[in-house]
Motif scaffolding. Structure first.
Motif, PDB file in Angstrom:
ATOM      1  N   UNK A  64      17.976  30.486 -14.402  1.00  0.00           N
ATOM      2  CA  UNK A  64      19.153  31.229 -13.960  1.00  0.00           C
ATOM      3  C   UNK A  64      18.788  32.710 -13.943  1.00  0.00           C
ATOM      4  N   UNK A  65      19.340  33.435 -13.009  1.00  0.00           N
ATOM      5  CA  UNK A  65      18.959  34.839 -12.870  1.00  0.00           C
ATOM      6  C   UNK A  65      20.086  35.642 -12.253  1.00  0.00           C
ATOM      7  N   UNK A  66      20.075  36.913 -12.575  1.00  0.00           N
ATOM      8  CA  UNK A  66      20.984  37.881 -11.963  1.00  0.00           C
ATOM      9  C   UNK A  66      20.123  39.050 -11.509  1.00  0.00           C
ATOM     10  N   UNK A  67      20.205  39.393 -10.225  1.00  0.00           N
ATOM     11  CA  UNK A  67      19.372  40.450  -9.654  1.00  0.00           C
ATOM     12  C   UNK A  67      20.265  41.465  -8.951  1.00  0.00           C
ATOM     13  N   UNK A  68      19.998  42.729  -9.173  1.00  0.00           N
ATOM     14  CA  UNK A  68      20.742  43.756  -8.452  1.00  0.00           C
ATOM     15  C   UNK A  68      19.807  44.887  -8.052  1.00  0.00           C
ATOM     16  N   UNK A  69      20.153  45.536  -6.967  1.00  0.00           N
ATOM     17  CA  UNK A  69      19.418  46.703  -6.482  1.00  0.00           C
ATOM     18  C   UNK A  69      20.347  47.903  -6.564  1.00  0.00           C
ATOM     19  N   UNK A  70      19.887  48.943  -7.259  1.00  0.00           N
ATOM     20  CA  UNK A  70      20.672  50.161  -7.486  1.00  0.00           C
ATOM     21  C   UNK A  70      20.223  51.267  -6.546  1.00  0.00           C
ATOM     22  N   UNK A  71      21.186  52.033  -6.071  1.00  0.00           N
ATOM     23  CA  UNK A  71      20.841  53.248  -5.344  1.00  0.00           C
ATOM     24  C   UNK A  71      21.873  54.316  -5.684  1.00  0.00           C
ATOM     25  N   UNK A  72      21.411  55.558  -5.848  1.00  0.00           N
ATOM     26  CA  UNK A  72      22.331  56.627  -6.238  1.00  0.00           C
ATOM     27  C   UNK A  72      23.281  57.007  -5.107  1.00  0.00           C
TER      28      UNK A  72
END
Length: 546
Positions: free
Chosen positions: A413-421
């Protein structure tokens, strides 16, 4: 739409050459691939696009092709280096096709079409997959050695396990006699379809000094040593035996206890085999891990130390600094400290200023789970540079399905996110694969779950993952965690639960370290005095200060 317009719209670079090997047309995408202005290439020889060392062979091959109409590369896709306008080499996938001339064309007017595609991402992914495979194999070697009754038995089991797991044809083990300054042959093993009689006979009569041959160099320098082409290397010792047994590539790595060399393992392949630096690093790591295990086989403390070392290799040594954002994480192993857990997290910078954040949980514990964790983490990193969160999870899913083979099912199981300012904080794109949903604490103090649950990784090749856009304004905190938090059970069997987690996050100070500390402390208080074993726990908090 004209043919030139169609070619110009393609992302790949298309090069058309005339019968004299001159460039008749090149699509504009050559600018982004190789740095050339397409207009300046027309009429120039094809050799301008290739490194100097390949030009003579190209000229000879093109002449044969022009005379016979046949070429080894025509109709196939081959990975080759191309020459960038700035002077450095760029790996490309090259596909050549022949345009059959019309009846009105002269023989010298036959055209060749070449399609060039940037292979850098493919090479990176392949290398990461290969490193993950080697890491998984070395973990299985260590796991196999745990069944040995003592260190002597473990030494004899080491060679066949190494060869089987790492796909080498033969292995030799040399034990260090530090008092005499020699390496003495301790064993030889070959794959079922391989045989090295000459090398075996030579080994029984040979002692290596420090710095002599592959084993002696690995002993002296305490690092892996590789000779990819044994036949062409004049410094190779045992040349006659190696030639007689048809061996092409050799690598030696030390088995270390601290800085003391306990033994040196040699691996040989009958086929020429590239050994990139990343794989040598894995072997170096394996040598140290095997050395630790062999040195403290009978001590329970050594098993715990080994498990702790392996677990740390699956977690970042430190979290990066992201401008305008606080990061904090907490990991606690499960009840059985002798087994490596499957929880991991990672924060990775992307080339365009964004960041990938990943948290994952592998089903089960132990070396096999750790191997799956390594594949998950390495693949996510490799795919992050060119993918969205859903695409990253899809790449991990494909890698896990390929890795499974005949092994027991190990879903993730996984949770992935991409952040950008953004001007007002950060924006996150989130995708979840069967993992507990993250908790978002808004600036007003309200905490709630966010995202959409998806199916776990490593089960279904056709699974698709959705994405959720989140705004993280100043004063907000996003908490990612594994189920070791919410499924922690007190002595009566009651789980900590999602509601308790929401209350803890809502009541925590606006500080990432304080938030993970509050969550971990609340879970530990819930577990106090419990007879139930606790699972691994991982918590990662991202806070946008006011």
């Amino acid at each position: 739409m004209s043919a030139r317009t169609l070619l110009a719209a393609l992302p790949d670079t298309v090069v058309v050459a005339d019968g004299e090997g001159r460039i008749a047309y090149v699509s504009p995408s050559v600018q982004s691939l190789l740095g050339y202005d397409a207009a300046t290439l027309t009429g120039r020889p094809l050799q301008v696009l290739m490194p100097e060392r390949l030009r003579r062979g190209h000229s000879e091959g093109f002449s044969r092709y022009r005379a016979t109409g046949e070429g080894k590369l025509v109709g196939a896709t081959t990975q080759v280096p191309a020459l960038h306008a700035a002077g450095h080499e760029v790996p490309v996938d090259l596909t050549l096709s022949r345009l059959t001339p019309s009846v009105d064309d002269e023989p010298g007017d036959a055209l060749v079409v070449a399609v060039l595609r940037d292979a850098s991402t493919t090479i990176l992914l392949e290398r990461q997959f290969e490193v993950s495979r080697y890491l998984a194999a070395t973990l299985r070697v260590t796991a196999a050695l745990t069944e040995a009754a003592d260190a002597d038995v473990a030494f004899h089991q080491l060679l066949p396990t190494l060869c089987t797991e790492l796909d080498w044809d033969a292995a030799l083990l040399w034990q260090a006699d530090a008092d005499r300054g020699r390496l003495r042959h301790a064993g030889t093993w070959t794959a079922p379809d391989a045989d090295v009689p000459a090398l075996t006979a030579d080994a029984t009569q040979r002692l290596f000094r420090r710095g002599e041959g592959l084993p002696g160099q690995a002993w002296k320098n305490r690092v892996p040593v590789v000779v990819e082409d044994l036949a062409s290397n004049p410094a190779v010792v045992r040349r006659a035996a190696i030639r007689s047994d048809g061996l092409s590539t050799g690598v030696a790595f030390p088995v270390l206890r601290g800085e003391t060399v306990l033994a040196v393992c040699e691996l040989f392949s009958t086929a020429l085999r590239p050994v990139p630096p990343e794989l040598l690093e894995v072997l170096a790591h394996a040598g140290r891990q095997i050395g630790q295990f062999l040195d403290r086989l009978r001590a329970e403390s050594a098993v715990r130390e080994l498990a702790d070392t392996l677990q740390r290799s699956l977690l970042p040594s430190h979290l990066p600094v992201i401008p305008g954002l606080q990061l904090a994480a907490r990991y606690r192993p499960g009840a059985d400290a002798a087994l490596v857990g499957g929880d991991t997290y990672d924060v990775t910078p992307l080339p365009d200023g964004r960041w990938m954040v990943l948290i994952a949980d592998v089903c089960g514990t132990g070396a096999e789970a750790a191997a799956v964790t390594a594949v998950t983490r390495h693949t996510a990193r490799a795919a992050a540079a060119a993918g969205s969160p859903a695409e990253i999870l899809a790449a991990v899913n494909a890698a896990l399905l390929q890795q499974q083979g005949e092994a027991p099912l190990r879903f993730v199981t996984a949770c992935c996110l991409v952040l950008e300012p953004t001007g007002a904080g950060h924006r996150a794109t989130l995708s979840v694969a069967g993992h507990p949903l993250p908790v978002l604490r808004c600036p007003d103090g309200h905490a709630s779950e966010v995202g959409a649950a998806g199916r776990p990784l490593g089960i279904d090749p056709d699974v698709r993952f959705t994405e959720t856009e989140l705004a993280l304004p100043a004063g907000s905190t996003l908490v990612l965690y594994t189920d070791g938090v919410t499924e922690a059970r007190d002595d009566a069997g009651r789980q900590f639960g999602e509601d308790a987690l929401l209350r803890v996050v809502a009541g925590a100070p606006l500080d990432a370290e304080a938030t993970v500390g509050a969550v971990a402390a609340a879970v530990e208080q819930h577990l106090a005095g419990s007879r139930h074993e606790h699972d691994d726990l991982a918590v990662l908090a991202l806070t946008v200060p006011r």
